[in-house]
Design an enzyme around this catalytic site. Structure first.
Site, PDB file in Angstrom:
ATOM      1  N   GLU A 114      49.719  30.969 -75.761  1.00  0.00           N
ATOM      2  CA  GLU A 114      48.604  30.587 -74.614  1.00  0.00           C
ATOM      3  C   GLU A 114      48.931  30.888 -73.254  1.00  0.00           C
ATOM      4  OE1 GLU A 114      48.128  25.870 -74.156  1.00  0.00           O
ATOM      5  OE2 GLU A 114      48.894  26.450 -76.217  1.00  0.00           O
ATOM      6  N   LYS A 116      49.970  30.047 -69.791  1.00  0.00           N
ATOM      7  CA  LYS A 116      50.381  28.758 -69.238  1.00  0.00           C
ATOM      8  C   LYS A 116      49.496  28.429 -67.884  1.00  0.00           C
ATOM      9  CE  LYS A 116      54.041  25.769 -67.899  1.00  0.00           C
ATOM     10  NZ  LYS A 116      54.253  25.381 -66.537  1.00  0.00           N
ATOM     11  N   ASP A 118      48.277  27.333 -64.282  1.00  0.00           N
ATOM     12  CA  ASP A 118      48.920  26.875 -62.997  1.00  0.00           C
ATOM     13  C   ASP A 118      47.928  25.788 -62.522  1.00  0.00           C
ATOM     14  OD1 ASP A 118      50.803  26.335 -61.380  1.00  0.00           O
ATOM     15  OD2 ASP A 118      50.598  28.207 -60.221  1.00  0.00           O
ATOM     16  N   TYR A 226      45.254  21.857 -74.473  1.00  0.00           N
ATOM     17  CA  TYR A 226      45.818  22.450 -75.068  1.00  0.00           C
ATOM     18  C   TYR A 226      46.804  21.427 -75.940  1.00  0.00           C
ATOM     19  CZ  TYR A 226      48.851  20.844 -70.970  1.00  0.00           C
ATOM     20  OH  TYR A 226      49.287  20.001 -70.113  1.00  0.00           O
ATOM     21  N   LYS A 316      58.521  31.968 -68.556  1.00  0.00           N
ATOM     22  CA  LYS A 316      58.125  31.768 -67.124  1.00  0.00           C
ATOM     23  C   LYS A 316      57.745  33.292 -66.773  1.00  0.00           C
ATOM     24  CE  LYS A 316      58.412  27.931 -65.248  1.00  0.00           C
ATOM     25  NZ  LYS A 316      57.120  27.039 -64.882  1.00  0.00           N
ATOM     26  N   CYS A 410      51.772  48.312 -25.574  1.00  0.00           N
ATOM     27  CA  CYS A 410      52.109  48.819 -27.045  1.00  0.00           C
ATOM     28  C   CYS A 410      53.825  49.132 -26.992  1.00  0.00           C
ATOM     29  CB  CYS A 410      51.594  50.176 -27.261  1.00  0.00           C
ATOM     30  SG  CYS A 410      51.924  51.121 -28.839  1.00  0.00           S
ATOM     31  N   CYS A 413      54.485  53.001 -27.147  1.00  0.00           N
ATOM     32  CA  CYS A 413      54.211  54.097 -26.038  1.00  0.00           C
ATOM     33  C   CYS A 413      53.985  53.415 -24.734  1.00  0.00           C
ATOM     34  CB  CYS A 413      53.231  54.841 -26.448  1.00  0.00           C
ATOM     35  SG  CYS A 413      51.505  54.031 -26.505  1.00  0.00           S
ATOM     36  N   CYS A 428      46.129  49.365 -29.584  1.00  0.00           N
ATOM     37  CA  CYS A 428      47.041  50.436 -28.666  1.00  0.00           C
ATOM     38  C   CYS A 428      45.940  51.487 -28.125  1.00  0.00           C
ATOM     39  CB  CYS A 428      48.234  50.891 -29.094  1.00  0.00           C
ATOM     40  SG  CYS A 428      48.555  52.544 -28.245  1.00  0.00           S
ATOM     41  N   CYS A 434      50.545  58.221 -28.267  1.00  0.00           N
ATOM     42  CA  CYS A 434      51.386  57.267 -28.807  1.00  0.00           C
ATOM     43  C   CYS A 434      52.091  57.527 -30.206  1.00  0.00           C
ATOM     44  CB  CYS A 434      50.593  55.728 -29.223  1.00  0.00           C
ATOM     45  SG  CYS A 434      51.486  54.732 -30.018  1.00  0.00           S
TER      46      CYS A 434
HETATM   47  O1  JCF Z   1      48.928  25.329 -69.551  1.00  0.00           O
HETATM   48  C1  JCF Z   1      49.960  24.703 -69.208  1.00  0.00           C
HETATM   49  N1  JCF Z   1      50.248  24.317 -68.148  1.00  0.00           N
HETATM   50  C2  JCF Z   1      50.455  23.807 -70.466  1.00  0.00           C
HETATM   51  C3  JCF Z   1      51.295  22.851 -70.142  1.00  0.00           C
HETATM   52  C4  JCF Z   1      50.087  24.473 -71.580  1.00  0.00           C
HETATM   53  C5  JCF Z   1      50.673  23.754 -72.772  1.00  0.00           C
HETATM   54  O2  JCF Z   1      50.370  24.125 -74.117  1.00  0.00           O
HETATM   55  C6  JCF Z   1      51.606  22.399 -72.668  1.00  0.00           C
HETATM   56  C7  JCF Z   1      52.020  22.287 -71.260  1.00  0.00           C
HETATM   57  C8  JCF Z   1      52.504  21.196 -71.081  1.00  0.00           C
HETATM   58  C9  JCF Z   1      53.069  20.487 -72.340  1.00  0.00           C
HETATM   59  N2  JCF Z   1      51.851  21.645 -73.793  1.00  0.00           N
HETATM   60  C10 JCF Z   1      52.581  20.717 -73.684  1.00  0.00           C
HETATM   61  C11 JCF Z   1      53.134  20.163 -74.716  1.00  0.00           C
END
Ligand code: JCF
Length: 672
Positions: A114, A116, A118, A226, A316, A410, A413, A428, A434
């Protein structure tokens, strides 16, 4: 109290909950907005007449009247863990190997994959199907009660749908802000002179941290689940993780539609590749991918380390935002004289490349962000976007930083610099006198969408211009192999290649030629429209304002720019020089003559095409009378989907837009 009124109220609440679910969780609205509003008004009316019937799970009760006066700490029933990280494919191979060893198996493991998100981790507790409490992750053991803010999120059900949910159900997920919502929010914040947020994550965090729920209600946070915490024993978890998450979805809870089940390290890598490709076009920000062993009895066997489950790992992505030192701010003079402040940075890896320069846009931006020379700054590079300085890290501001001052003359020039009326732009006034503007104009002339002269790179043009070997575009056509071979980093062979490329460029199209001249505000599309409309250079050069504004895309200002450009003796001389050098183009085809299945249709291109580049495909469609746009909507007639098509394809399918493969499209052109 009449029974029928209560029944009516319940029916309305249930219907509104269902419609809300279809809209926010399934992304598949069942009724129009006015129809929804009408039902909602009916609910409000009954509740106004009978306040004693208002219950906390009513859709009208999402936003509380009173702000809280403090946050309350809550100890999690089950601790909230974080995840171990993987930074490359080798780490994933290791991860699967460890899992296989502990499970004592030789076969490839099935994983749920899935995006991740932010955002911020949250735990939401339902009791008897009703939203009871929502808490932030905090340190994993205790968090803060943010129920008042989570309740305002339209995708979070106040009452679970369907049947069969356990008495106690804690679901866990990530609260985030979509890119679109974030951009709208920041635009509004800036307009009202309020603080702008550095990124969607900070905006989401800042919103959850509010005591007054009215603010969260306005800011439209989103949620994807999740995982889970405490679940009462009256419900049996399914066999695998993916199915558990889907069960949540059926109870009305929002889950990420982009998750999938994959097999082994190879499957993990393939998912990574496709998501990495789609990263920029996803509607939300992600910082990686989470893989979880799918089989839930394996979770039992694998257990936890001190800080994270052994059955999950986060791969990551390269960070899109990093901190580095702002060494200096220099001025770059553009093709039309605009002065752009550019940040010189201590080189740093961001978004997968090393960055040492980033744009600061203009003086207003520098002042609004309060960026100073010497600051530690946040640098951002997302997708193919030019790196930019998001803002200073105030907490790490060293002594002795200094403010940037816009020069009054400028730097290239020495001509006077003027501020454009009502705009943030400083310019300018040197024009073609120029050297910086001249170089930019020359670079534009040879660029890919203009005359497309490969081999004439920026550095070579700088040299040629500095030595006065090329002052204006027509001078390129006077260059010989000897001259070029004497330039730095050039040899006989490469000099010959450049001369060949210059010669090849003589055969072009009217649209490219017009674009390459660099008339202010005449871009690729306007140039093509001018070429199609007038058919010849003479007609464009002699056109009056009234004739010009008949051309699609051309307004008063652009028309004025065109007239002024062609009136200048200097420009006439350069154009004549280019024609004398032998630049030519075919007479334009009669556009009206081509009737095709695409004439007058709105078409979107997506994915990777095999036979054509994206820009050639666009040109071809436009020549067939189609309008090519960037995003799929109900107005789209066709989506042409190449390989690895992503969210646009999904959207087109959900809207019933006709989807064509590249081959089908080609066939239609050839037969039609
Ligand atoms: O989407 C996320 N930031 C994310 C964080 C997704 C996950 O399935 C996670 C998590 C943090 C801990 N699962 C765990 C166990």
């Amino acid at each position: 109290m009449s029974e029928t009124l209560i029944a009516q109220l319940n029916r309305l609440k249930n219907r509104l909950n269902e419609l809300n679910y279809a809209y926010y969780v399934l992304d598949n609205p069942l009724v129009s907005d006015p129809q929804y509003d009408e039902l909602y008004q009916q609910l409000l009316k009954i509740e106004a007449e009978h306040p004693e019937l208002i219950s906390s799970d009513s859709p009208s009760q999402r936003v509380g009247d009173q702000p809280l006066d403090h946050f309350t700490s809550v100890t999690h029933a089950v601790p909230m863990f974080s995840l171990d990280n993987a930074f490359n494919q080798d780490d994933l191979v290791d991860f699967q190997r460890r899992v296989k060893e502990r499970l004592n198996t030789e076969t490839e493991v099935e994983f749920s994959a899935e995006p991740k998100m932010d955002g911020l981790a949250i735990n939401i507790r339902y009791q008897q199907g009703k939203l009871f409490q929502a808490t932030t992750r905090g340190d994993g053991i205790t968090g803060e009660d943010v129920t008042h803010n989570i309740r305002t999120m339209p995708s979070v059900p106040l009452q679970l749908l369907g049947t069969g949910w356990p008495e106690v159900l804690e679901v866990r997920g990530e609260v985030f802000m979509s890119k679109q919502t974030f951009n709208n929010l920041n635009a509004k914040q800036a307009e009202q002179g309020e603080k702008v947020f550095a990124n969607p994550r900070n905006a989401a965090a800042g919103t959850l941290r509010q005591l007054d729920p009215k603010i969260a209600a306005k800011r439209k946070l989103s949620l994807y689940l999740y995982g889970w915490g405490e679940i009462s024993s009256d419900w049996q978890l399914p066999e695998n993780y993916y199915a558990a998450i889907q069960a949540f979805k059926n109870w009305g809870l929002p889950v990420n539609p982009d998750s999938e089940v994959v097999i082994g390290a190879g499957g993990m890598q393939a998912y990574y590749d496709q998501l990495q490709q789609r990263r920029a076009e996803l509607p939300y920000e992600i910082d990686g991918i989470v893989y979880k062993v799918n089989q839930l009895d394996s979770h039992q066997q694998l257990g936890f380390t001190a800080k994270a489950p052994r059955w999950a790992i986060a791969r990551k992505f390269p960070a899109e935002e990093v901190w580095t030192d702002l060494l200096d701010i220099e001025i770059q003079v553009g093709r039309t004289g605009a002065l752009t402040p550019v940040a010189r940075l201590e080189p740093v890896a961001v978004g997968g490349v090393i960055v040492s320069n980033a744009t600061l846009h203009n003086l207003d931006e520098i002042e609004r962000k309060d960026v100073r020379i010497g600051d530690k700054v946040i640098v951002r590079r997302a997708g193919d976007v030019i790196p930019e300085v998001v803002g200073p890290v105030i907490a790490q501001r060293p002594d002795g930083v200094r403010k940037f001052i816009m020069p009054t003359t400028c730097p290239a020039c020495d001509s006077e610099v003027v501020k454009e009326h009502d705009k943030a732009v400083y310019r300018c006034t040197g024009g073609l006198y120029c050297p910086a503007q001249r170089k930019r104009a020359l670079q534009h002339f040879v660029s890919r969408k203009a005359m497309d002269i490969v081999g004439l790179g920026d550095k070579l043009i700088e040299q040629l211009a500095d030595m006065d070997l090329v002052k204006h575009p027509d001078d390129f056509y006077k260059l010989d192999v000897e001259t070029l071979a004497n330039m730095q980093r050039m040899a006989q062979r490469s000099a010959q290649n450049v001369v060949d490329a210059i010669t090849d460029s003589k055969q072009t199209t009217l649209a490219r030629f017009i674009f390459s001249l660099g008339v202010p505000e005449v871009g690729e599309v306007t140039a093509r429209n001018l070429a199609n409309h007038f058919g010849s250079l003479e007609k464009i050069a002699q056109a009056q304002l009234e004739q010009l504004i008949e051309v699609p895309d051309v307004g008063d200002i652009v028309a004025e720019n065109i007239v002024t450009f062609f009136q200048q003796t200097h420009n006439q001389e350069v154009i004549q020089g280019l024609i004398d050098a032998g630049i030519h183009w075919p007479a334009p085809q009669q556009l009206e003559a081509v009737a095709s299945p695409f004439t007058g249709k709105v078409v979107v291109l997506t994915g990777t095409l095999q036979q054509l580049t994206r820009s050639d495909a666009k040109q071809k469609l436009e020549a067939l009378g189609a309008k090519v746009t960037g995003s799929v909507s109900a107005k789209t007639d066709f989506l042409i989907a190449g390989e690895k098509a992503g969210s646009k394809l999904t959207k087109a399918e959900s809207l019933g837009v006709q989807v064509l493969s590249e081959a089908e499209w080609m066939e239609m052109i050839n037969n039609g």
